[in-house]
Design a protein around this motif. Structure first.
Motif, mmCIF file in Angstrom:
data_model
loop_
_atom_site.group_PDB
_atom_site.id
_atom_site.type_symbol
_atom_site.label_atom_id
_atom_site.label_comp_id
_atom_site.label_asym_id
_atom_site.label_seq_id
_atom_site.Cartn_x
_atom_site.Cartn_y
_atom_site.Cartn_z
ATOM 1 N N MET A 1 -3.657 25.433 -8.522
ATOM 2 C CA MET A 1 -3.151 24.383 -9.378
ATOM 3 C C MET A 1 -2.307 23.373 -8.582
ATOM 4 N N GLU A 2 -1.545 23.891 -7.636
ATOM 5 C CA GLU A 2 -0.701 23.020 -6.809
ATOM 6 C C GLU A 2 -1.559 22.076 -5.964
ATOM 7 N N THR A 3 -2.718 22.553 -5.510
ATOM 8 C CA THR A 3 -3.623 21.719 -4.722
ATOM 9 C C THR A 3 -4.121 20.540 -5.547
ATOM 10 N N ILE A 4 -4.425 20.781 -6.807
ATOM 11 C CA ILE A 4 -4.889 19.696 -7.683
ATOM 12 C C ILE A 4 -3.777 18.669 -7.887
ATOM 13 N N LYS A 5 -2.565 19.159 -8.071
ATOM 14 C CA LYS A 5 -1.413 18.261 -8.248
ATOM 15 C C LYS A 5 -1.207 17.407 -6.998
ATOM 16 N N ASN A 6 -1.285 18.026 -5.832
ATOM 17 C CA ASN A 6 -1.117 17.284 -4.580
ATOM 18 C C ASN A 6 -2.241 16.270 -4.379
ATOM 19 N N ALA A 7 -3.445 16.632 -4.754
ATOM 20 C CA ALA A 7 -4.569 15.697 -4.634
ATOM 21 C C ALA A 7 -4.370 14.502 -5.559
ATOM 22 N N ALA A 8 -3.908 14.760 -6.778
ATOM 23 C CA ALA A 8 -3.649 13.664 -7.722
ATOM 24 C C ALA A 8 -2.525 12.772 -7.219
ATOM 25 N N ASN A 9 -1.491 13.375 -6.664
ATOM 26 C CA ASN A 9 -0.384 12.592 -6.111
ATOM 27 C C ASN A 9 -0.845 11.760 -4.915
ATOM 28 N N TYR A 10 -1.738 12.323 -4.113
ATOM 29 C CA TYR A 10 -2.297 11.585 -2.979
ATOM 30 C C TYR A 10 -3.035 10.337 -3.462
ATOM 31 N N VAL A 11 -3.862 10.510 -4.471
ATOM 32 C CA VAL A 11 -4.608 9.370 -5.026
ATOM 33 C C VAL A 11 -3.645 8.332 -5.584
ATOM 34 N N SER A 12 -2.647 8.776 -6.316
ATOM 35 C CA SER A 12 -1.662 7.860 -6.903
ATOM 36 C C SER A 12 -0.931 7.065 -5.822
ATOM 37 N N GLU A 13 -0.476 7.752 -4.791
ATOM 38 C CA GLU A 13 0.234 7.066 -3.700
ATOM 39 C C GLU A 13 -0.690 6.106 -2.956
ATOM 40 N N SER A 14 -1.944 6.490 -2.795
ATOM 41 C CA SER A 14 -2.907 5.615 -2.116
ATOM 42 C C SER A 14 -3.151 4.338 -2.917
ATOM 43 N N VAL A 15 -3.230 4.468 -4.234
ATOM 44 C CA VAL A 15 -3.415 3.299 -5.097
ATOM 45 C C VAL A 15 -2.187 2.397 -5.027
ATOM 46 N N GLN A 16 -1.006 3.001 -5.060
ATOM 47 C CA GLN A 16 0.226 2.212 -4.974
ATOM 48 C C GLN A 16 0.335 1.527 -3.612
ATOM 49 N N GLN A 17 -0.102 2.201 -2.567
ATOM 50 C CA GLN A 17 -0.100 1.598 -1.236
ATOM 51 C C GLN A 17 -1.024 0.388 -1.205
ATOM 52 N N ALA A 18 -2.190 0.512 -1.803
ATOM 53 C CA ALA A 18 -3.137 -0.609 -1.838
ATOM 54 C C ALA A 18 -2.550 -1.796 -2.599
ATOM 55 N N GLY A 19 -1.849 -1.519 -3.686
ATOM 56 C CA GLY A 19 -1.199 -2.591 -4.443
ATOM 57 C C GLY A 19 -0.130 -3.292 -3.624
ATOM 58 N N ALA A 20 0.651 -2.514 -2.885
ATOM 59 C CA ALA A 20 1.691 -3.096 -2.041
ATOM 60 C C ALA A 20 1.078 -3.933 -0.922
ATOM 61 N N THR A 21 -0.030 -3.468 -0.382
ATOM 62 C CA THR A 21 -0.720 -4.214 0.679
ATOM 63 C C THR A 21 -1.230 -5.547 0.152
ATOM 64 N N THR A 22 -1.826 -5.519 -1.022
ATOM 65 C CA THR A 22 -2.344 -6.745 -1.635
ATOM 66 C C THR A 22 -1.216 -7.734 -1.895
ATOM 67 N N ALA A 62 1.609 9.562 0.657
ATOM 68 C CA ALA A 62 0.188 9.943 0.529
ATOM 69 C C ALA A 62 -0.194 10.957 1.598
ATOM 70 N N ASP A 63 0.253 10.715 2.817
ATOM 71 C CA ASP A 63 -0.053 11.635 3.908
ATOM 72 C C ASP A 63 0.521 13.031 3.648
ATOM 73 N N VAL A 64 1.746 13.078 3.126
ATOM 74 C CA VAL A 64 2.376 14.364 2.820
ATOM 75 C C VAL A 64 1.565 15.106 1.751
ATOM 76 N N HIS A 65 1.181 14.391 0.693
ATOM 77 C CA HIS A 65 0.407 15.029 -0.374
ATOM 78 C C HIS A 65 -0.977 15.446 0.117
ATOM 79 N N LYS A 70 -4.406 20.312 1.453
ATOM 80 C CA LYS A 70 -5.297 21.054 2.352
ATOM 81 C C LYS A 70 -4.959 22.550 2.397
ATOM 82 N N HIS A 71 -3.739 22.885 2.024
ATOM 83 C CA HIS A 71 -3.279 24.287 2.169
ATOM 84 C C HIS A 71 -3.344 25.054 0.911
#
Length: 71
Positions: A1-22, A62-65, A70-71
């Motif tokens: 379950m924790e892996t799914i949470k981390n994957a979702a957080n990774y996606v969320s942070e990646s989307v926020q990063q893309a918004g900041a870049t734009t 994102a990198d942390v998540h 992976k673990h």
């Protein structure tokens, strides 16, 4: 379950990063625009710097998540 949470957080942070870049890139263009007022250009330059900080923060999170997922 924790892996799914981390994957979702990774996606969320990646989307926020893309918004900041734009946003950063848009502000950089305004800052370079000779037709914009000096105050608009200065504000855009300041905002671009803030966006760069946000971009870096979201990339780090994102990198942390991603590693945690992976673990």
């Amino acid at each position: 379950m924790e892996t799914i949470k981390n994957a979702a957080n990774y996606v969320s942070e990646s989307v926020q990063q893309a918004g900041a870049t734009t946003s950063k890139e848009a502000n950089k263009e305004v800052a370079k625009d000779n037709n914009a007022s000096l105050s608009s250009r200065a504000t855009a330059a300041k905002d671009a710097a803030g966006d760069k900080m946000d971009e870096s923060k979201h990339e780090t999170h994102a990198d942390v998540h991603k590693e945690a997922a992976k673990h």
